[in-house]
Motif scaffolding. Structure first.
Motif: not given
Length: 129
Positions: A78-79, A85-89, A97-106
């Motif tokens: 979180r910046c 966000v890095v998810l293992a496959i 995944v790169l998201g803005d401040e409003g990223l819906d983490i849930a």
């Protein structure tokens, strides 16, 4: 990993995730050692994102192993301007995944499980369900 899956199919999965989760701006699929597989990006250099994400994944895995908290699922950074966000496959690939401040983490955690499973199937890392 198989090279049989067209990049367009993988990018379609990334775009579908972006459409379902508010705040996703860019995403990259890469091997666990940092080689680019597919990208849905506009503002980031996908090869750099792949390499840095692999480093994040490796550090997360090492940390999880050291503290005995189970297999790594994801690393969330979180910046002040958003999230990485890095998810293992599986053991061989990752989704960044790169998201803005409003990223819906849930929402990302809720929606990403199916996407990671589907990407694993497309990449030949897990058997189709």
């Amino acid at each position: 990993m198989t090279s049989q899956t067209p990049a367009a199919v993988l990018v379609g999965e990334l775009q579908s995730l972006r459409d379902r989760v508010m705040g996703i701006s860019e995403s990259v699929i890469s091997t666990a050692d940092g080689l680019l597989v597919a990208a849905d990006t506009a503002g980031v250099h996908p090869e750099s994102a792949s390499a840095l994400s692999a480093a994040m994944l490796g550090l997360g895995r090492r940390t999880a192993a050291e503290f005995g908290v189970g297999g790594l699922r994801d690393v969330v950074t979180r910046c002040s301007g958003g999230y990485v966000v890095v998810l293992a496959i599986g053991d061989q690939a990752l989704l960044m995944v790169l998201g803005d401040e409003g990223l819906d983490i849930a929402g990302l955690h809720r929606e990403s499980a199916a996407t990671v499973r589907r990407l694993g199937e497309l990449l030949g890392l897990v058997p189709a369900a």
